[in-house]
Motif scaffolding. Sequence first.
Motif, PDB file in Angstrom:
ATOM      1  N   ALA A 265      35.472   3.295  45.224  1.00  0.00           N
ATOM      2  CA  ALA A 265      34.669   4.166  45.922  1.00  0.00           C
ATOM      3  C   ALA A 265      35.019   5.643  45.749  1.00  0.00           C
ATOM      4  CB  ALA A 265      35.084   3.683  47.374  1.00  0.00           C
ATOM      5  N   GLY A 266      34.604   6.243  44.767  1.00  0.00           N
ATOM      6  CA  GLY A 266      34.785   7.569  44.318  1.00  0.00           C
ATOM      7  C   GLY A 266      36.363   7.398  43.823  1.00  0.00           C
TER       8      GLY A 266
ATOM      9  N   GLU B 254      24.806   5.935  49.249  1.00  0.00           N
ATOM     10  CA  GLU B 254      26.023   5.387  49.013  1.00  0.00           C
ATOM     11  C   GLU B 254      26.403   4.512  49.913  1.00  0.00           C
ATOM     12  OE1 GLU B 254      28.977   7.654  46.818  1.00  0.00           O
ATOM     13  OE2 GLU B 254      27.259   9.127  46.064  1.00  0.00           O
TER      14      GLU B 254
ATOM     15  N   THR C 138      37.287  11.917  49.619  1.00  0.00           N
ATOM     16  CA  THR C 138      37.516  12.038  51.138  1.00  0.00           C
ATOM     17  C   THR C 138      37.419  10.698  51.767  1.00  0.00           C
ATOM     18  OG1 THR C 138      35.227  12.383  51.134  1.00  0.00           O
ATOM     19  CG2 THR C 138      36.580  14.399  51.258  1.00  0.00           C
TER      20      THR C 138
ATOM     21  N   MET D  79      38.379   8.653  40.910  1.00  0.00           N
ATOM     22  CA  MET D  79      38.224   9.334  39.660  1.00  0.00           C
ATOM     23  C   MET D  79      38.986   9.241  38.418  1.00  0.00           C
ATOM     24  SD  MET D  79      35.343  10.741  41.096  1.00  0.00           S
ATOM     25  CE  MET D  79      34.937  11.825  39.997  1.00  0.00           C
TER      26      MET D  79
ATOM     27  N   ILE E   9      30.711   2.807  42.518  1.00  0.00           N
ATOM     28  CA  ILE E   9      29.409   3.338  43.003  1.00  0.00           C
ATOM     29  C   ILE E   9      29.263   4.740  42.209  1.00  0.00           C
ATOM     30  CG2 ILE E   9      30.662   4.403  44.957  1.00  0.00           C
ATOM     31  CD1 ILE E   9      27.475   3.607  45.854  1.00  0.00           C
ATOM     32  N   CYS E  10      28.213   5.126  42.136  1.00  0.00           N
ATOM     33  CA  CYS E  10      27.870   6.374  40.934  1.00  0.00           C
ATOM     34  C   CYS E  10      26.757   7.189  41.769  1.00  0.00           C
ATOM     35  CB  CYS E  10      27.317   5.879  39.584  1.00  0.00           C
ATOM     36  SG  CYS E  10      26.872   7.155  38.698  1.00  0.00           S
ATOM     37  N   PRO E  11      26.923   8.385  41.813  1.00  0.00           N
ATOM     38  CA  PRO E  11      26.079   9.146  42.887  1.00  0.00           C
ATOM     39  C   PRO E  11      24.836   9.742  41.848  1.00  0.00           C
ATOM     40  CG  PRO E  11      27.890  10.629  42.143  1.00  0.00           C
ATOM     41  CD  PRO E  11      28.033   9.284  41.374  1.00  0.00           C
TER      42      PRO E  11
ATOM     43  N   LYS F 286      25.111  10.623  49.186  1.00  0.00           N
ATOM     44  CA  LYS F 286      25.989   9.835  49.961  1.00  0.00           C
ATOM     45  C   LYS F 286      25.857   8.981  51.187  1.00  0.00           C
ATOM     46  CE  LYS F 286      30.527  11.979  49.291  1.00  0.00           C
ATOM     47  NZ  LYS F 286      31.772  12.426  49.775  1.00  0.00           N
TER      48      LYS F 286
ATOM     49  N   THR G 134      34.591   8.571  52.491  1.00  0.00           N
ATOM     50  CA  THR G 134      33.188   8.383  53.164  1.00  0.00           C
ATOM     51  C   THR G 134      32.757   7.047  52.888  1.00  0.00           C
ATOM     52  OG1 THR G 134      32.761  10.552  52.606  1.00  0.00           O
ATOM     53  CG2 THR G 134      31.032   9.646  53.833  1.00  0.00           C
ATOM     54  N   ASN G 135      32.787   6.710  51.512  1.00  0.00           N
ATOM     55  CA  ASN G 135      32.541   5.295  51.140  1.00  0.00           C
ATOM     56  C   ASN G 135      33.381   4.180  51.572  1.00  0.00           C
ATOM     57  OD1 ASN G 135      30.001   4.980  49.113  1.00  0.00           O
ATOM     58  ND2 ASN G 135      31.117   6.864  48.616  1.00  0.00           N
TER      59      ASN G 135
HETATM   60  C1  GRF Z   1      30.702   9.605  45.949  1.00  0.00           C
HETATM   61  O1  GRF Z   1      29.691  10.318  45.889  1.00  0.00           O
HETATM   62  C2  GRF Z   1      31.051   8.780  44.666  1.00  0.00           C
HETATM   63  O2  GRF Z   1      29.921   8.187  44.138  1.00  0.00           O
HETATM   64  C3  GRF Z   1      31.769   9.767  43.742  1.00  0.00           C
HETATM   65  O3  GRF Z   1      32.586  10.331  44.445  1.00  0.00           O
HETATM   66  C4  GRF Z   1      32.197  10.522  45.705  1.00  0.00           C
HETATM   67  C5  GRF Z   1      33.249  10.000  46.655  1.00  0.00           C
HETATM   68  O4  GRF Z   1      33.232  10.349  47.671  1.00  0.00           O
HETATM   69  N1  GRF Z   1      32.091   9.069  42.747  1.00  0.00           N
HETATM   70  P1  GRF Z   1      33.936   9.788  49.026  1.00  0.00           P
HETATM   71  O5  GRF Z   1      35.468   9.847  48.652  1.00  0.00           O
HETATM   72  O6  GRF Z   1      33.296   8.333  49.458  1.00  0.00           O
HETATM   73  O7  GRF Z   1      33.538  10.582  50.267  1.00  0.00           O
END
Ligand code: GRF
Length: 204
Positions: free
Chosen positions: A87-88, A174, A10, A90, A108-110, A171, A12-13
């Motif tokens: 940033a997320g 993050e 989405t 995958m 970044i890792c949650p 998040k 957010t980061n």
């Molecule tokens: C984050 O929690 C990141 O750590 C994980 O995927 C999520 C991505 O979220 N690998 P967004 O797209 O930044 O909202």
Amino acid sequence: VKVAVLISGTGTNLAALIAYAREPASCVQIALVISNKSGDVEELRNAARAGIPTRVIDHKLYGSRSEFDRTIDSVLEEFSVELICLAGFMRILSSAFIRKWYGKILNICPSLLPSVKGGNAHKQVLQAGVKVTGCTVHFVLEEANTGAIILQEPVSVNTDDTEETLLERVKEAECRAFPIALQLVTSGVVRLGEYIYIIIYKAK
Ligand code: GRF
């Protein structure tokens, strides 16, 4: 420093990194945003509105991982990118790509690496009953989640937490940690393989 942000979610980061780049003291220019999802990502539209070039590179349209990575690499070169923030994002990147960008990829890792790894971090945390989780920003090396840690922010686990409430609080962490880690790297305070301690002293 020209930075590319790669996303799958989405964004957010991404929004937090864009906000950081706008701060007067920042030496970061978000030069490019790449998403591998062709769907409707609001933050991608926001980036485009802010004048940041955006590209959707859908992995499903490529025959192999290396073909997909080569396409990403050529777009990064086109925009003279110097540093990459995952940033997320995958998708696992190929060894050739990671070797080429050695020391130049941040992820970044949650969760707090190396204790909790994997896609279902919040579930693992709740099942194990650990009381502290958080997020980790680290350099990316060929083996997933093994790169040197740049920064971690802890988050307390409450007794009534669910995966959703944890996800939300982690998040938020993050979105604070990633810009700080980016600042540490772009300012030269942290480099892969070495920490450079800056000594601040008062001139007489
Ligand atoms: C984050 O929690 C990141 O750590 C994980 O995927 C999520 C991505 O979220 N690998 P967004 O797209 O930044 O909202």
